[in-house]
Design a protein around this motif. Sequence first.
Motif, PDB file in Angstrom:
ATOM      1  N   ARG A   1       8.793  -2.016   9.653  1.00 16.31           N
ATOM      2  CA  ARG A   1       8.491  -1.400  10.747  1.00 16.31           C
ATOM      3  C   ARG A   1       9.681  -0.375  11.155  1.00 16.31           C
ATOM      4  O   ARG A   1       9.405   0.576  11.796  1.00 16.31           O
ATOM      5  CB  ARG A   1       7.739  -2.227  11.939  1.00 16.31           C
ATOM      6  N   LEU A   2      10.701  -0.930  11.349  1.00 14.94           N
ATOM      7  CA  LEU A   2      11.951  -0.325  11.893  1.00 14.94           C
ATOM      8  C   LEU A   2      12.070   0.925  11.192  1.00 14.94           C
ATOM      9  O   LEU A   2      12.472   1.907  11.592  1.00 14.94           O
ATOM     10  CB  LEU A   2      12.926  -1.394  11.828  1.00 14.94           C
ATOM     11  N   ALA A   3      12.411   0.749   9.703  1.00  9.94           N
ATOM     12  CA  ALA A   3      12.435   1.800   9.031  1.00  9.94           C
ATOM     13  C   ALA A   3      11.406   2.771   8.830  1.00  9.94           C
ATOM     14  O   ALA A   3      11.898   4.016   9.051  1.00  9.94           O
ATOM     15  CB  ALA A   3      12.895   1.302   7.319  1.00  9.94           C
ATOM     16  N   PHE A   4      10.257   2.465   9.015  1.00  8.69           N
ATOM     17  CA  PHE A   4       9.139   3.442   9.066  1.00  8.69           C
ATOM     18  C   PHE A   4       9.239   4.174  10.328  1.00  8.69           C
ATOM     19  O   PHE A   4       8.815   5.450  10.405  1.00  8.69           O
ATOM     20  CB  PHE A   4       7.850   2.770   8.744  1.00  8.69           C
ATOM     21  N   GLY A   5       9.838   3.629  11.306  1.00 15.19           N
ATOM     22  CA  GLY A   5       9.659   4.415  12.605  1.00 15.19           C
ATOM     23  C   GLY A   5      10.666   5.735  12.475  1.00 15.19           C
ATOM     24  O   GLY A   5      10.412   6.861  13.035  1.00 15.19           O
ATOM     25  N   ARG A   6      11.862   5.331  11.932  1.00 13.17           N
ATOM     26  CA  ARG A   6      13.030   6.342  11.799  1.00 13.17           C
ATOM     27  C   ARG A   6      12.294   7.421  10.835  1.00 13.17           C
ATOM     28  O   ARG A   6      12.548   8.716  11.105  1.00 13.17           O
ATOM     29  CB  ARG A   6      14.418   5.812  11.290  1.00 13.17           C
ATOM     30  N   ILE A   7      11.777   7.026   9.737  1.00 12.00           N
ATOM     31  CA  ILE A   7      11.186   7.786   8.753  1.00 12.00           C
ATOM     32  C   ILE A   7      10.126   8.772   9.472  1.00 12.00           C
ATOM     33  O   ILE A   7       9.944   9.973   9.232  1.00 12.00           O
ATOM     34  CB  ILE A   7      10.526   7.163   7.561  1.00 12.00           C
ATOM     35  N   GLY A   8       9.363   8.119  10.076  1.00 12.02           N
ATOM     36  CA  GLY A   8       8.024   8.876  10.789  1.00 12.02           C
ATOM     37  C   GLY A   8       8.582   9.890  11.937  1.00 12.02           C
ATOM     38  O   GLY A   8       8.047  11.242  12.110  1.00 12.02           O
ATOM     39  N   ASP A   9       9.599   9.449  12.443  1.00 12.06           N
ATOM     40  CA  ASP A   9      10.369  10.464  13.481  1.00 12.06           C
ATOM     41  C   ASP A   9      10.759  11.562  12.723  1.00 12.06           C
ATOM     42  O   ASP A   9      10.351  12.767  13.504  1.00 12.06           O
ATOM     43  CB  ASP A   9      11.550  10.014  14.243  1.00 12.06           C
ATOM     44  N   ARG A  10      11.407  11.613  11.806  1.00 15.06           N
ATOM     45  CA  ARG A  10      11.766  12.596  11.123  1.00 15.06           C
ATOM     46  C   ARG A  10      10.765  13.306  10.463  1.00 15.06           C
ATOM     47  O   ARG A  10      10.411  14.966  10.481  1.00 15.06           O
ATOM     48  CB  ARG A  10      12.535  12.232   9.823  1.00 15.06           C
ATOM     49  N   ALA A  11       9.854  13.231   9.872  1.00 18.90           N
ATOM     50  CA  ALA A  11       8.459  13.777   9.508  1.00 18.90           C
ATOM     51  C   ALA A  11       7.918  14.466  10.711  1.00 18.90           C
ATOM     52  O   ALA A  11       7.305  15.457  10.576  1.00 18.90           O
ATOM     53  CB  ALA A  11       7.515  12.569   8.855  1.00 18.90           C
ATOM     54  N   ALA A  12       7.484  13.684  11.936  1.00 12.60           N
ATOM     55  CA  ALA A  12       7.177  14.218  12.875  1.00 12.60           C
ATOM     56  C   ALA A  12       7.676  15.467  13.488  1.00 12.60           C
ATOM     57  O   ALA A  12       6.990  16.655  13.848  1.00 12.60           O
ATOM     58  CB  ALA A  12       7.048  13.196  14.240  1.00 12.60           C
ATOM     59  N   ALA A  13       8.934  15.510  13.469  1.00 10.49           N
ATOM     60  CA  ALA A  13       9.824  16.709  13.919  1.00 10.49           C
ATOM     61  C   ALA A  13       9.353  17.790  12.856  1.00 10.49           C
ATOM     62  O   ALA A  13       9.165  18.990  13.689  1.00 10.49           O
ATOM     63  CB  ALA A  13      11.147  16.308  13.963  1.00 10.49           C
ATOM     64  N   GLY A  14       9.493  17.461  11.693  1.00 15.48           N
ATOM     65  CA  GLY A  14       9.185  18.444  10.814  1.00 15.48           C
ATOM     66  C   GLY A  14       7.564  19.187  10.821  1.00 15.48           C
ATOM     67  O   GLY A  14       7.560  20.287  10.586  1.00 15.48           O
ATOM     68  N   LEU A  15       6.719  18.359  11.179  1.00 13.74           N
ATOM     69  CA  LEU A  15       5.518  18.592  11.247  1.00 13.74           C
ATOM     70  C   LEU A  15       5.220  19.687  12.570  1.00 13.74           C
ATOM     71  O   LEU A  15       4.555  20.561  12.528  1.00 13.74           O
ATOM     72  CB  LEU A  15       4.478  17.445  11.391  1.00 13.74           C
ATOM     73  N   ARG A  16       5.932  19.211  13.560  1.00 11.55           N
ATOM     74  CA  ARG A  16       6.007  20.167  14.845  1.00 11.55           C
ATOM     75  C   ARG A  16       6.479  21.509  14.461  1.00 11.55           C
ATOM     76  O   ARG A  16       5.793  22.470  14.912  1.00 11.55           O
ATOM     77  CB  ARG A  16       6.739  19.428  15.834  1.00 11.55           C
ATOM     78  N   ARG A  17       7.616  21.410  13.535  1.00 15.46           N
ATOM     79  CA  ARG A  17       8.119  22.856  13.404  1.00 15.46           C
ATOM     80  C   ARG A  17       7.005  23.664  12.392  1.00 15.46           C
ATOM     81  O   ARG A  17       6.969  25.003  12.660  1.00 15.46           O
ATOM     82  CB  ARG A  17       9.452  22.632  12.632  1.00 15.46           C
ATOM     83  N   ALA A  18       6.515  22.855  11.582  1.00 16.58           N
ATOM     84  CA  ALA A  18       5.818  23.626  10.600  1.00 16.58           C
ATOM     85  C   ALA A  18       4.480  24.162  11.111  1.00 16.58           C
ATOM     86  O   ALA A  18       4.024  25.216  11.069  1.00 16.58           O
ATOM     87  CB  ALA A  18       5.304  22.816   9.355  1.00 16.58           C
ATOM     88  N   LEU A  19       4.000  23.617  12.400  1.00 18.27           N
ATOM     89  CA  LEU A  19       2.886  23.931  13.279  1.00 18.27           C
ATOM     90  C   LEU A  19       3.136  24.772  14.064  1.00 18.27           C
ATOM     91  O   LEU A  19       2.165  25.155  14.981  1.00 18.27           O
ATOM     92  CB  LEU A  19       2.032  22.830  13.371  1.00 18.27           C
ATOM     93  N   ASP A  20       4.355  25.074  14.493  1.00 19.69           N
ATOM     94  CA  ASP A  20       4.940  25.659  15.720  1.00 19.69           C
ATOM     95  C   ASP A  20       4.236  25.090  16.886  1.00 19.69           C
ATOM     96  O   ASP A  20       3.565  25.813  17.779  1.00 19.69           O
ATOM     97  CB  ASP A  20       4.549  27.240  15.461  1.00 19.69           C
ATOM     98  N   GLY A  21       4.294  23.990  16.967  1.00 19.13           N
ATOM     99  CA  GLY A  21       3.405  22.891  17.981  1.00 19.13           C
ATOM    100  C   GLY A  21       4.789  22.160  18.763  1.00 19.13           C
ATOM    101  O   GLY A  21       5.862  22.261  18.755  1.00 19.13           O
ATOM    102  N   THR A  22       3.996  21.207  19.669  1.00 18.83           N
ATOM    103  CA  THR A  22       4.629  20.533  20.581  1.00 18.83           C
ATOM    104  C   THR A  22       4.106  19.139  20.275  1.00 18.83           C
ATOM    105  O   THR A  22       2.809  18.959  20.135  1.00 18.83           O
ATOM    106  CB  THR A  22       4.571  20.923  21.972  1.00 18.83           C
ATOM    107  N   ALA A  23       4.943  17.981  20.850  1.00 17.24           N
ATOM    108  CA  ALA A  23       4.516  16.721  20.914  1.00 17.24           C
ATOM    109  C   ALA A  23       3.316  16.561  21.839  1.00 17.24           C
ATOM    110  O   ALA A  23       3.523  16.938  22.837  1.00 17.24           O
ATOM    111  CB  ALA A  23       5.598  15.500  20.878  1.00 17.24           C
ATOM    112  N   VAL A  24       2.333  15.668  21.472  1.00 17.17           N
ATOM    113  CA  VAL A  24       1.154  15.345  22.523  1.00 17.17           C
ATOM    114  C   VAL A  24       1.328  13.794  22.289  1.00 17.17           C
ATOM    115  O   VAL A  24       1.559  13.262  21.351  1.00 17.17           O
ATOM    116  CB  VAL A  24      -0.325  15.586  22.041  1.00 17.17           C
ATOM    117  N   PRO A  25       1.357  13.046  23.856  1.00 11.82           N
ATOM    118  CA  PRO A  25       1.442  11.620  23.777  1.00 11.82           C
ATOM    119  C   PRO A  25      -0.052  10.963  22.834  1.00 11.82           C
ATOM    120  O   PRO A  25      -0.961  11.733  23.266  1.00 11.82           O
ATOM    121  CB  PRO A  25       1.318  11.308  25.322  1.00 11.82           C
ATOM    122  N   ALA A  26       0.500   9.947  22.143  1.00  7.62           N
ATOM    123  CA  ALA A  26      -0.664   9.317  21.488  1.00  7.62           C
ATOM    124  C   ALA A  26      -1.646   8.611  22.389  1.00  7.62           C
ATOM    125  O   ALA A  26      -1.358   8.238  23.578  1.00  7.62           O
ATOM    126  CB  ALA A  26       0.064   8.581  20.614  1.00  7.62           C
TER     127      ALA A  26
END
Length: 148
Positions: free
Chosen positions: A123-148
Motif C-alpha cells: 500500500r505504501l509503495a503503490f501510493g507513491r507509484i499512483g501519485d506519479r501516474a496521477a500527475a502524468g494523467l493530469r498532464r496528458a489530459l490537460d486536467g486538474t485533480a478532482v477530490p475522490a
Amino acid sequence: MARYVTRVATPLAADDAFAYVADLTNFAEWDPGVRRSVQVAGAVAELGAAYDVTVAAMPRDLTLRYEVVEHDAPRTSLVVARSTVFTSTDRITVEPDGTGSIVTYDAELTLNGPLGLFDPVLRLAFGRIGDRAAAGLRRALDGTAVPA
C-alpha cells in the motif's frame, strides 16, 4: 490489497478522454512507471483486447498481459493483469462534465496467496507509484485533480 483512485477534470469531451485513457498503448505517455505498452490482441480499447505492458521493476522490468474484460464506451472499461505474484485490476470511468469530462482511474493491486501478508508495505509503495501516474494523467489530459 492496495488501491489508488484518481479523478481528473479535463476539457476533453467524454468520447475523446475515454478513447485516450482506455487505449492502453498510451500508458507509457502518462505513467512514468510504464516503459512500453503494445497491443497484442483484439481491436483497440474493445472487449477482448489485450496489451503487453512493461513496467519498471527490480531487479528487472516486468511485462504484464492486461486484458479488457468489461467495456462500455465511452463510459467504462475494466482491464485485468495476473502474474504469479499479484493481480492488477484497473477500472476507467469517464463522465461528461459541461463541455469536458471527469476521468476516474481506479487501480487495485492484490498480492496472491500468502504474499497478501505484505499488503501494508505494498500500500505504501503503490501510493507513491499512483501519485506519479496521477500527475502524468493530469498532464496528458490537460486536467486538474478532482477530490475522490
